[in-house]
Design a protein around this motif. Structure first.
Motif, mmCIF file in Angstrom:
data_model
loop_
_atom_site.group_PDB
_atom_site.id
_atom_site.type_symbol
_atom_site.label_atom_id
_atom_site.label_comp_id
_atom_site.label_asym_id
_atom_site.label_seq_id
_atom_site.Cartn_x
_atom_site.Cartn_y
_atom_site.Cartn_z
ATOM 1 N N ARG A 178 66.050 31.606 41.870
ATOM 2 C CA ARG A 178 65.534 32.541 40.868
ATOM 3 C C ARG A 178 64.075 32.837 41.139
ATOM 4 N N GLU A 179 63.551 33.792 40.391
ATOM 5 C CA GLU A 179 62.137 34.118 40.524
ATOM 6 C C GLU A 179 61.278 32.961 40.045
ATOM 7 N N PHE A 180 60.178 32.771 40.715
ATOM 8 C CA PHE A 180 59.182 31.764 40.371
ATOM 9 C C PHE A 180 58.593 32.092 39.002
ATOM 10 N N THR A 181 58.367 31.061 38.192
ATOM 11 C CA THR A 181 57.628 31.208 36.945
ATOM 12 C C THR A 181 56.390 30.317 37.027
ATOM 13 N N ASP A 182 55.403 30.606 36.206
ATOM 14 C CA ASP A 182 54.174 29.804 36.208
ATOM 15 C C ASP A 182 54.467 28.319 36.007
ATOM 16 N N ALA A 183 55.471 28.011 35.204
ATOM 17 C CA ALA A 183 55.812 26.614 34.920
ATOM 18 C C ALA A 183 56.346 25.880 36.154
ATOM 19 N N ASP A 184 56.798 26.606 37.175
ATOM 20 C CA ASP A 184 57.352 25.978 38.378
ATOM 21 C C ASP A 184 56.285 25.335 39.262
ATOM 22 N N TRP A 185 55.045 25.811 39.168
ATOM 23 C CA TRP A 185 54.023 25.352 40.105
ATOM 24 C C TRP A 185 53.820 23.839 40.043
ATOM 25 N N ARG A 240 43.899 26.981 44.616
ATOM 26 C CA ARG A 240 43.785 27.826 45.807
ATOM 27 C C ARG A 240 45.136 27.968 46.501
ATOM 28 N N ALA A 241 45.905 26.887 46.565
ATOM 29 C CA ALA A 241 47.233 26.942 47.172
ATOM 30 C C ALA A 241 48.125 27.919 46.416
ATOM 31 N N ARG A 242 48.067 27.884 45.103
ATOM 32 C CA ARG A 242 48.877 28.794 44.295
ATOM 33 C C ARG A 242 48.487 30.244 44.570
ATOM 34 N N GLN A 243 47.192 30.500 44.714
ATOM 35 C CA GLN A 243 46.726 31.856 45.030
ATOM 36 C C GLN A 243 47.269 32.323 46.375
ATOM 37 N N LEU A 244 47.386 31.417 47.327
ATOM 38 C CA LEU A 244 47.912 31.767 48.645
ATOM 39 C C LEU A 244 49.429 31.985 48.628
ATOM 40 N N TRP A 245 50.129 31.289 47.744
ATOM 41 C CA TRP A 245 51.599 31.327 47.754
ATOM 42 C C TRP A 245 52.188 32.377 46.824
ATOM 43 N N VAL A 246 51.614 32.544 45.670
ATOM 44 C CA VAL A 246 52.204 33.418 44.650
ATOM 45 C C VAL A 246 51.443 34.738 44.629
ATOM 46 N N THR A 285 58.234 35.955 44.688
ATOM 47 C CA THR A 285 58.179 34.508 44.930
ATOM 48 C C THR A 285 59.380 33.893 44.218
ATOM 49 N N PHE A 286 60.050 32.959 44.888
ATOM 50 C CA PHE A 286 61.320 32.428 44.402
ATOM 51 C C PHE A 286 61.340 30.907 44.494
ATOM 52 N N VAL A 287 62.206 30.301 43.704
ATOM 53 C CA VAL A 287 62.423 28.855 43.773
ATOM 54 C C VAL A 287 63.913 28.570 43.807
ATOM 55 N N ALA A 288 64.256 27.481 44.478
ATOM 56 C CA ALA A 288 65.612 26.933 44.453
ATOM 57 C C ALA A 288 65.560 25.748 43.503
ATOM 58 N N VAL A 289 66.428 25.764 42.500
ATOM 59 C CA VAL A 289 66.394 24.756 41.444
ATOM 60 C C VAL A 289 67.785 24.151 41.268
ATOM 61 N N GLU A 290 67.805 22.838 41.071
ATOM 62 C CA GLU A 290 69.050 22.146 40.766
ATOM 63 C C GLU A 290 68.761 21.110 39.695
ATOM 64 N N ASP A 291 69.485 21.178 38.602
ATOM 65 C CA ASP A 291 69.298 20.243 37.485
ATOM 66 C C ASP A 291 67.842 20.152 37.042
ATOM 67 N N GLY A 292 67.173 21.314 37.009
ATOM 68 C CA GLY A 292 65.794 21.365 36.552
ATOM 69 C C GLY A 292 64.754 20.944 37.570
ATOM 70 N N VAL A 293 65.180 20.582 38.777
ATOM 71 C CA VAL A 293 64.260 20.132 39.824
ATOM 72 C C VAL A 293 64.098 21.246 40.854
ATOM 73 N N VAL A 294 62.849 21.606 41.152
ATOM 74 C CA VAL A 294 62.570 22.613 42.174
ATOM 75 C C VAL A 294 62.703 21.943 43.540
ATOM 76 N N LEU A 295 63.638 22.458 44.342
ATOM 77 C CA LEU A 295 63.926 21.898 45.664
ATOM 78 C C LEU A 295 63.195 22.619 46.786
#
Length: 161
Positions: free
Chosen positions: A4-11, A38-44, A51-61
């Motif tokens: 899914r799409e990245f959310t601020d809470a994923d960082w 700074r890392a977040r500025q470079l990634w998102v 920007t996307f995340v892979a998530v399983e059972d609430g854990v970002v993989l």
């Protein structure tokens, strides 16, 4: 696994493995000692990037980002970057993120995808990209200073969408 799409809470979950991957120095030519901010500025990045995340059972993989490889006349070709948590490697997270990003780029109207800097010693990534139809169109010799292997090449990889 959900992509899914990245959310601020994923960082808060992305940052620890982002920091670990950059610190190991084997796959990303990013500066050492980045702060979380700074890392977040470079990634998102803002649109037209995604920007996307892979998530399983609430854990970002893992996470991925994609957008135009170049501005202006080169903006019809996408690029992307991927990071999979070391704890989740070997579980198909990278492939799932890649397939999602390829579909997203196609839907966004990109005609091709190009990776500018795939470290040649990252054989798992090279094999994954080739398995997904990417070709090595060139290698920049000694362009990456690997902590174990010294100066190694960076592959430029490409595929039409």
């Amino acid at each position: 696994m959900e992509i899914r799409e990245f959310t601020d809470a994923d960082w808060v979950q992305v940052w620890p493995f982002f920091d670990e991957i950059v610190a190991d120095g084997e796959t990303y030519a990013l500066p050492q000692g980045l702060t979380s901010e700074r890392a977040r500025q470079l990634w998102v990045d803002a649109p037209p990037w995604g920007t996307f995340v892979a998530v399983e059972d609430g854990v970002v993989l893992g996470t991925a980002k994609s957008g135009p490889n170049r501005p202006g006349a080169g903006s019809h070709v996408a690029t992307a970057s991927f990071m999979v948590s070391p704890a989740a490697r070997g579980r198909g997270v990278g492939r799932a993120l890649a397939e999602h990003v390829l579909a997203w780029a196609r839907e966004e109207g990109f005609l091709a995808m190009q990776f500018n800097a795939v470290v040649e010693t990252n054989t798992a990534a090279v094999a994954l990209w080739q398995g997904l139809g990417f070709a090595i169109v060139g290698t920049v010799p000694q362009a990456f200073d690997h902590p174990e292997h010294g100066y190694v090449g960076l592959h430029v990889m490409h595929r039409l969408l």
